[in-house]
Each structure stands twice: as C-alpha cells, then as structure tokens.
Design an enzyme around this catalytic site. Structure first.
Site, mmCIF file in Angstrom:
data_model
loop_
_atom_site.group_PDB
_atom_site.id
_atom_site.type_symbol
_atom_site.label_atom_id
_atom_site.label_comp_id
_atom_site.label_asym_id
_atom_site.label_seq_id
_atom_site.Cartn_x
_atom_site.Cartn_y
_atom_site.Cartn_z
ATOM 1 C CB CYS A 45 25.419 -25.298 -30.603
ATOM 2 S SG CYS A 45 25.994 -24.884 -28.969
ATOM 3 N NE ARG A 51 26.028 -29.095 -35.090
ATOM 4 C CZ ARG A 51 27.026 -29.184 -35.940
ATOM 5 N NH1 ARG A 51 27.065 -30.176 -36.789
ATOM 6 N NH2 ARG A 51 27.984 -28.287 -35.954
ATOM 7 C CD1 TRP A 78 28.149 -30.593 -25.642
ATOM 8 C CD2 TRP A 78 29.619 -28.915 -25.794
ATOM 9 N NE1 TRP A 78 29.312 -30.994 -25.028
ATOM 10 C CE2 TRP A 78 30.230 -29.985 -25.096
ATOM 11 C CE3 TRP A 78 30.354 -27.754 -25.991
ATOM 12 C CZ2 TRP A 78 31.539 -29.917 -24.617
ATOM 13 C CZ3 TRP A 78 31.651 -27.684 -25.513
ATOM 14 C CH2 TRP A 78 32.228 -28.771 -24.833
ATOM 15 C CG ASN A 118 27.723 -24.122 -33.300
ATOM 16 O OD1 ASN A 118 28.347 -24.401 -32.276
ATOM 17 N ND2 ASN A 118 27.857 -24.802 -34.432
ATOM 18 C CE LYS A 162 33.541 -45.547 -29.762
ATOM 19 N NZ LYS A 162 34.529 -44.610 -29.840
ATOM 20 C CG HIS A 211 58.206 -49.448 -18.460
ATOM 21 N ND1 HIS A 211 59.527 -49.539 -18.093
ATOM 22 C CD2 HIS A 211 58.040 -50.253 -19.533
ATOM 23 C CE1 HIS A 211 60.143 -50.347 -18.938
ATOM 24 N NE2 HIS A 211 59.264 -50.801 -19.814
ATOM 25 C CE LYS A 223 28.901 -39.133 -35.003
ATOM 26 N NZ LYS A 223 29.830 -39.984 -34.252
HETATM 27 C C1 AGP Z 1 34.492 -40.816 -30.619
HETATM 28 O O1 AGP Z 1 33.714 -41.806 -30.101
HETATM 29 C C2 AGP Z 1 34.370 -39.503 -30.049
HETATM 30 N N1 AGP Z 1 33.097 -39.105 -29.671
HETATM 31 C C3 AGP Z 1 35.365 -38.444 -30.440
HETATM 32 O O2 AGP Z 1 36.568 -38.836 -29.866
HETATM 33 C C4 AGP Z 1 35.589 -38.116 -31.926
HETATM 34 O O3 AGP Z 1 36.204 -39.190 -32.570
HETATM 35 C C5 AGP Z 1 36.433 -36.840 -32.033
HETATM 36 O O4 AGP Z 1 35.729 -35.782 -31.456
HETATM 37 C C6 AGP Z 1 36.821 -36.505 -33.453
HETATM 38 O O5 AGP Z 1 35.713 -36.263 -34.246
HETATM 39 P P1 AGP Z 1 35.838 -36.200 -35.816
HETATM 40 O O6 AGP Z 1 36.262 -37.547 -36.302
HETATM 41 O O7 AGP Z 1 34.467 -35.831 -36.294
HETATM 42 O O8 AGP Z 1 36.863 -35.158 -36.153
#
Ligand code: AGP
Length: 612
Positions: free
Chosen positions: A2, A27, A74, A98, A489, A508, A607
């Site tokens: 958010c 966000r 979010w 938020n 990714k 395994h 993000k």
């Molecule tokens: C990465 O592509 C992600 N969107 C996510 O895994 C991210 O790396 C994770 O949320 C950690 O974020 P930060 O590095 O800001 O702590």
C-alpha cells in the site's frame, strides 16, 4: 505494501496526490483513491484496480482545497473492490492505512456493540470509526488520533484528515514506513520519498509509535504519549530521472539493462582499480571492520524472496573464501522459530527495499540476542538500514519493477566484495587471491554488457519456452541459487509453474516429473561441477525432457544435448552467478511480455512487503 500520500500546501492536491500515487503504485495496485477538501467538504473518489482507473474517474474533476490524502492498495483484509478502497470515511473523518490491524476482531466487536455501521470488509475502516468516536468526544484531531493509536495492535501507518479542519493532517506509524517531506509552504506525508521527490529533497523519517501533526505550515512531532520530540531532517540528493522509463518498454527492461552500471556503482567504492586491493570503508560499525570480521565465529544471513537467493550465493562465497560457517534463513521462518544465535554471530540482512516486515523483525530479534548486525539495502535510511549496526548499499538506483533485477546482481557483486573483505580481515586471503578476486569483479560490468548484447537469443529462447507445461531450473554449487532465482522470475512474471533444484537432487524425486512437455533450464558454466551437471542432464534427456542450457563459450557436450544453448563469456566461479542471472531475467521478461502480461506489476504482488 500500500502506498500513502498526504498533502497540505498551496498547489493542487489532486495532481500532487495522483502523481505521488503513480510513483507508489509498485506498492500495490488493487485499488486507489483520494479524499480532497473542496468547498469546505471532503470529496472522495475511489476506483478498483490500477491508478489509471482512478484517473479516468477523476477526469476533469476539480478540487479547490489544499488538503488531501490518497492511497494505492495491496489488499489484506477484504477483496480488491471499490467498497474496500481507501480513503475510508466515517463521520467527518477520512483516513488511509497501510498495514494490518491485528486486533481488528476485538475492535469490530466493540464498534458493533456501540451501534457502528461498518461498510467495508477492511480493518482500516475500523480505525476511522475509532478516530471518529474520539473526535466526537474531544473535538480535537490530534488528541483523537493519539488516543486511537493506543488502541491498535499490529503493523500500520495511518494518515487522517478531518472535514472540520481544512488545514490539518495527523499521521502515525508502527511498522510500515511513513516519511514527512518538508517543502516551501507545503508539506507531504508519503510511504516512500519517491512520491514527493520532485517537490522537496528534505525528509523526516518517522520511527515506530511517533506521530506527526501538520497544521497550516507548522510540522510538529510527538511520541505516542503525546510528548513533543525533535526529529532530524535528512537531505537527499536523489534526482527524479531515476524513476523514469527512459525509452524502455518497461521499467523492468530498463533495470535489467542498467545492471552493468548498477554493479559498477555497487563495487566501485570498495575496490582499488590500481592496486587491486579490496577495502570496504565506512561500514558504520563502532569497531573497525577488521575487528568485527576477525572477531566473529559465524555468519547468519536473513532475507526474503530474491534477496534470500542472493544470501544463498553469499554462503558459498563467504564460506569458501573466509572459511567461516555461514547459515541462511528465510526471515519469516527465522523470526518465529526461536533461533539460537550464538555469541559472536554476525547477522546480515539483505533487503532491496529495506522495509520488508519479516526481515525488519528478524534484524530486531538478532539485536535482542546480542548479535552484531549488518544490513545490505538499496534504500538508504530505510527501516532496516536504520536498525542495523553496519551498512552496505547496493547503490543500484531506484528499482521500480516489482520483480527485482538490478538490486539482485548488485547484491551478488557486494557479496563478492564482502567475502574477500572478511577473508582478508581473518588473514586467510592470499595477496594473489585478493588481486584475482578484484580483477574478476572489475571485469563484471563489461561482461554484463556483453551478455545483454545477446538479448535477441534470449528472446528467441523465450519463444521456445512458451508451450511447455512446467519448468525445472537447475544449477549446482553457487549457481544453484541462481536456478532458484530464475524459477522465481518465471513464476512471478509469466505465471508459469517453475521450480528451482540443485541438479544433483533430480534423481531424488523431480525426475518423475520429466516428460516431453517439461522444460529444463540449466545454469551450467564450465567449472569443477560441469561433468556432474552434464550427467544429471543426460538422465533428464533420456526421459524426454527438453533442455535449455546456459553454458560457457562453445561447450559442445552441453550444446549437443540442448534444444537451445545460450553461450556466456567465461567468468570466475565467484562472478559467474552475476552474468548467468541476465539470460534468466530476460527469458522470463520476454516470455511474460509475449503473453501480454503486466511485466512491471505482476498480479497479486507488491514490491515492498511491509506486512508479514
Ligand atoms: C523479487 O522479484 C520479489 N518480488 C521478492 O521476492 C522480493 O525480493 C522480496 O519480497 C524481498 O524484498 P526486499 O529485498 O525488498 O526485502
């Protein structure tokens, strides 16, 4: 998650808030809304989905007041919908929030018993009710908000305005970031400085359980019990160009292409290109870094997502160079498993945003256990950065794409530097190895340029990938975490099922998945483990698996067994993870883009993950 923008000043609040929200859309993008003063009334406009839908709704709408708040959501409590969008209004109070209110059930029960009519499914609206109850008693916005703060449990940052007071705004936080931007005759409250950077470079970071009260042009700060406090003003020299697309189709593509520069910026301050010596200056510890690094008995990395995979690479680099035990933990697991943190442990947190709630909680826990803490962040003065004893910066520049790219490779570069520095401090690094390590690192930016120039091959490979039902990403040793990152990714961008595995683990279990509709993407540089990796691939190929391999130069054995072979320049074992990451990023990018997906803002993600 958010994004919040609050504004009080002389400009058009609608424009400032909507522009600010666009900068914060990373966000969360489930819904957006604004509440702005107009003719002495608060006018609210909200829309489900991205900010462009809010903009469509706002159209030519005009507001003549100077106060307003906005929010990009979010969803946590309550589905993404207009009804659940912020700002929430109760009585004359409007509020954006938020985070999560953990005691919402108890609050809701109390409100319902007192006859409140609750219109949304959110925990946020409940806070608006509480402020409204208080303001009916006190007729004072600051007091009403301060009293409400004491009733909330959870992680939250909240901004409140009151229709009866058109020049006043109160905000507080306990968890997610909230930053006050101080302008000329105008002030801002934002979740991230980016939202106000074009108007001011002066910012005040609120700490947990602090309140800011802005009335007319006066900005005052208080502790949760209402006592006035002094706050430091930080001057940032960031430019707004950092947040533009600069001609690229997506932020993510721009950020992938920025990697040579980002990596150079990350390592530059710590390497001497003349003497080929490594020296990390100004880590910020009370002791010298030599004292810190030579006095520790183990290292513990804590991080989430892509940053966690970077930490896994760090384990290989540091253990092999500095011969010190290194453990790696997922922050959300670490914080709840009552970890044993022995004396003389260095806890290193990695976080691009510096705001990830679990990582922040982990560093706090580590400090409570007496550990020395070092943070690797991209955002200076972020919550994790402020919490740590020592600091290293990715220096990647703003990363807007929700999928992390340049912050990952910059972190890998920094971990190379750190491994050499720790080994040197512990007197286990020979002069030759130091020189070689530094030379290898200095070569990375141009190697990355070379890899980027092969983009058309990665794009072609992406075409091949689109019809497979599933994907296994394989790697060994230091490239195993790169396979995990490649799979992440693909998942987050293309919404395809992909798993990362250590190549030696195939027999395994995962081998049972293999058939002609399963693609195997393998990171297989020519290193000590290449023959073993090739044998693992033979086993998969014999069962019908289709192989896309990323190797070094012309590796004929690998090439002959692959549907698609991607050739990378030769690099050291320590730096290969950096260059091997780029094809994986670009393949995921092109695949998602070809599928018409929103590459910069994948569904359901945000993000900055400021809730647990
Ligand atoms: C990465 O592509 C992600 N969107 C996510 O895994 C991210 O790396 C994770 O949320 C950690 O974020 P930060 O590095 O800001 O702590």
């Amino acid at each position: 998650m958010c994004g919040i923008v609050g504004y009080l000043g002389f400009q058009d609040p609608k424009k400032i808030i909507v522009d600010g929200l666009k900068k914060l859309e990373y966000r969360g993008y489930d819904s957006a809304g604004i509440a702005v003063m107009n003719d002495g009334k608060i006018k609210t406009v909200r829309a489900e989905g991205k900010i462009k839908f809010l903009e469509d709704k706002l159209g030519q709408e005009h507001f003549n007041g100077h106060l307003g708040i906005g929010h990009t959501r979010w969803a946590t409590h309550g589905a993404p919908s207009e009804r659940n969008a912020h700002p929430h209004r109760v009585g004359d109070i409007s509020l954006v929030h938020n985070g999560i209110i953990e005691n919402y059930l108890e609050i809701k029960k109390g409100l319902l018993a007192r006859g409140a009519i609750i219109k949304s499914d959110t925990d946020s609206e409940l806070v608006a009710h509480l402020v409204n109850e208080e303001i009916l008693r006190t007729n004072n916005l600051f007091e009403a908000v301060q009293k409400t703060l004491s009733k909330l449990v959870g992680a939250f940052s909240i901004v409140v305005i009151w229709e009866k007071s058109p020049d006043e705004l109160v905000a507080f936080k306990d968890g997610p970031p909230l930053i006050v931007g101080l302008g000329e005759k105008e002030n801002f409250i934002v979740s991230d400085v980016q939202a106000a950077l074009q108007y001011t470079k002066n910012f005040v970071y609120l700490e947990d359980r602090e309140i800011v009260h802005i009335k007319n042009k006066e900005v005052r700060y208080f502790s949760a019990d209402g006592k006035p406090i002094e706050k430091k003003v930080n001057h940032l020299d960031w430019t707004t160009e950092l947040t533009e697309k600069m001609g690229f189709k997506h932020y993510m593509l721009k950020e992938i292409y920025e990697q040579p520069r980002a990596v150079a910026a990350a390592i530059g301050p710590h390497l001497n290109p003349e003497t080929h010596e490594v020296e990390i200056k100004n880590l910020g510890f009370k002791k010298t870094s030599k004292e810190v690094f030579s006095g520790i008995d183990q290292i513990l990395f804590v991080a989430c997502g892509t940053s966690y995979y970077a930490a896994m690479v760090g384990k290989y680099l540091i253990e092999q160079n500095a011969r010190i035990p290194v453990e790696v933990d997922i922050a959300s697991e670490f914080r709840y498993r009552k970890p044993i943190i022995k004396k003389n442990t260095l806890v290193i947190t990695i976080s691009q945003s510096g705001e990830t709630a679990d990582t922040l909680a982990a560093i706090r826990l580590a400090k409570e256990h007496g550990a020395i803490t070092l943070s690797i962040t991209n955002v200076q003065k972020s919550s994790i950065d402020r919490e740590a004893d020592g600091h290293l910066y990715m220096s990647s520049g703003v990363e807007v794409g929700v999928a992390s790219t340049k912050a990952f490779t910059s972190t890998l570069a920094l971990l190379n530097v750190l491994a050499l520095e720790i080994a040197k401090a512990r007197s286990v690094l020979s002069k030759e190895d130091e020189i070689e390590g530094v030379k290898n690192l200095l070569a990375v930016p141009s190697q990355l340029e070379a890899v980027l120039s092969f983009d058309k091959y990665f794009s072609e490979a992406a075409q091949k990938l689109k019809d497979f039902k599933g994907f296994l990403y394989l790697g060994r040793g230091v490239n195993y975490p790169i396979a995990l990152e490649g799979a992440l990714k693909l998942k987050e961008l293309a919404y395809l099922h992909a798993e990362g595995y250590a190549a030696g683990e195939m027999k395994h279990g995962p081998l049972a998945l293999i058939d002609s509709r399963m693609a195997i993407v393998v990171v297989a540089p020519t290193d000590d483990l290449i023959e073993k990796t090739v044998s693992n691939l033979q086993e998969a190929k014999a069962r019908g698996g289709k192989i896309i391999s990323i190797g070094t130069g012309e590796n004929e054995a690998l090439k002959s067994m692959s549907e698609y072979y991607l050739s990378l320049p030769s690099a050291s074992w320590m730096t290969n993870p950096l260059i091997a990451t780029v094809p994986l990023q670009l393949m995921a990018y092109h695949l998602a883009d070809n599928l018409g997906l929103d590459v910069d803002q994948p569904r359901n993600l945000a993000k900055s993950v400021t809730v647990e």
